[in-house]
Design a protein around this motif. Sequence first.
Motif, short mmCIF file in Angstrom:
data_model
loop_
_atom_site.label_atom_id
_atom_site.label_comp_id
_atom_site.label_asym_id
_atom_site.label_seq_id
_atom_site.Cartn_x
_atom_site.Cartn_y
_atom_site.Cartn_z
N ALA A 143 -5.21 -4.97 2.49
CA ALA A 143 -4.07 -3.93 2.67
C ALA A 143 -3.24 -3.93 1.32
O ALA A 143 -2.82 -2.90 1.07
N ILE A 144 -3.11 -5.07 0.88
CA ILE A 144 -2.03 -5.08 -0.16
C ILE A 144 -2.77 -4.56 -1.29
O ILE A 144 -1.82 -3.85 -1.87
N GLN A 145 -3.99 -4.85 -1.56
CA GLN A 145 -4.35 -3.93 -2.78
C GLN A 145 -4.63 -2.56 -2.56
O GLN A 145 -4.46 -2.07 -3.61
N ARG A 146 -4.55 -1.91 -1.21
CA ARG A 146 -4.69 -0.68 -1.12
C ARG A 146 -3.53 0.06 -1.09
O ARG A 146 -3.08 1.34 -1.57
N THR A 147 -2.12 -0.59 -0.64
CA THR A 147 -1.11 0.16 -0.45
C THR A 147 0.09 -0.59 -1.48
O THR A 147 -0.11 -0.32 -2.63
N SER A 148 0.70 -1.67 -1.13
CA SER A 148 1.53 -2.41 -1.92
C SER A 148 2.07 -3.75 -1.10
O SER A 148 1.98 -3.66 0.12
N ALA A 149 2.26 -4.80 -1.81
CA ALA A 149 2.62 -5.89 -1.24
C ALA A 149 3.90 -5.75 -0.14
O ALA A 149 3.90 -6.07 0.99
N PHE A 185 1.16 -13.20 0.43
CA PHE A 185 1.41 -11.97 -0.15
C PHE A 185 1.19 -11.70 -1.51
O PHE A 185 1.03 -10.49 -2.23
N VAL A 186 1.47 -12.84 -2.51
CA VAL A 186 1.29 -12.55 -3.74
C VAL A 186 -0.12 -12.87 -4.52
O VAL A 186 -0.24 -12.65 -5.50
N GLY A 187 -0.89 -13.63 -3.46
CA GLY A 187 -2.26 -14.17 -3.76
C GLY A 187 -2.90 -12.90 -4.36
O GLY A 187 -3.55 -12.99 -5.41
N PRO A 188 -3.25 -11.73 -3.73
CA PRO A 188 -3.96 -10.79 -4.00
C PRO A 188 -3.39 -10.21 -5.29
O PRO A 188 -4.17 -9.38 -5.77
N LEU A 189 -2.07 -10.04 -5.39
CA LEU A 189 -1.60 -9.67 -6.58
C LEU A 189 -1.85 -10.38 -8.05
O LEU A 189 -1.89 -9.55 -8.98
N ILE A 190 -1.92 -11.62 -7.81
CA ILE A 190 -2.30 -12.55 -9.02
C ILE A 190 -3.78 -12.23 -9.56
O ILE A 190 -4.25 -12.17 -10.62
N VAL A 191 -4.64 -12.12 -8.47
CA VAL A 191 -6.01 -11.79 -8.76
C VAL A 191 -6.47 -10.45 -8.41
O VAL A 191 -7.65 -10.43 -7.36
N PRO A 192 -5.97 -9.27 -8.83
CA PRO A 192 -6.23 -8.05 -8.01
C PRO A 192 -7.87 -7.66 -8.51
O PRO A 192 -8.21 -6.75 -7.59
#
Length: 326
Positions: A85-91, A19-26
Amino acid sequence: MFAGVLYALVAGLMWGLIFVGPLIVPEYPAALQSMGRYLALGIIALPLAWAGRKQLRKLTSRDWWAALQLTMMGNLIYYVCLASAIQRTSAPITTMIIGTLPVVIPVFANLLYSKRDGKLPWRRMAPALACTLAGLICVNIAEISQGLPHFTLWRYLSGILLALVSVGCWTWYALHNARWLKENPAHHPLMWATAQALVTLPVSLAGYAAVCLWVSAVTPLFPLPFGPRPDVFIVLMVTIAVLCSWVGALCWNQASQRLPTVVLGPLIVFETLSGLLYTFLMRHSIPPLVTLSGIAFLVLGVVMAVRSKPVPPVPENIATPVTLEK
């Protein structure tokens, strides 16, 4: 039972990292992240497959086809939808939607495998479903009230839809993977995890090449094949491949052979709680009260589901007693 729960806990701690991977490389497309992760997993699996080649030779063509189906549904498609989904909404929102798996899986286990594994009474599952729904509502309210990045109604709704597709993919994976392991007790979970990782290699390699062609056409300035931060991207993909895909899958396979499906499903809550923990650690913030309330509702629902003892299956060779009327 204790060993099975412990394996499920370790799997959840590993899976929470996704769940944090997409936040590290958005800035990286979700499809590129998914293919990169499983390409790394396939490469890592090569020496493991060579070491266990004698056991892998025992698998039939039907087993390899099952491994391919499982890795496509539970790995590639699931992670593309999850990262998007994480990139479109939030983690937190996506994590909580994935957090419905502890209740969704027992529901489908009741419908599909109650004759084999036992059944959870529906009246006992109703409060768990209600608590899960309340938890989802609370977290969505908290995240929207704080303001989502690049928020538009379409972006938000499409993210919710992709998260729901992820739930469907992983529900299918969890049920079918547990069924295969229970029907093939002679095969070690380590071997089965290696087989799934191995069949990922050709699929992810072709997929990575296809995604690079698509990205170059849509975003010509995006540097390929490893993006604008190749060192971060490669290290992140290898880390997620080892911890989430390999260690997580191995521990989950161990748990799947030790626990009934209706009990195993609720234990995926460990993944949800880990994902939320890692997300708020990255934010350097404490979850607001509404989010904490949502998490509490989710945990309460899962506890209710776990404490509900399944009704043992009735052996098919035992006939139902017949009473004669006077």
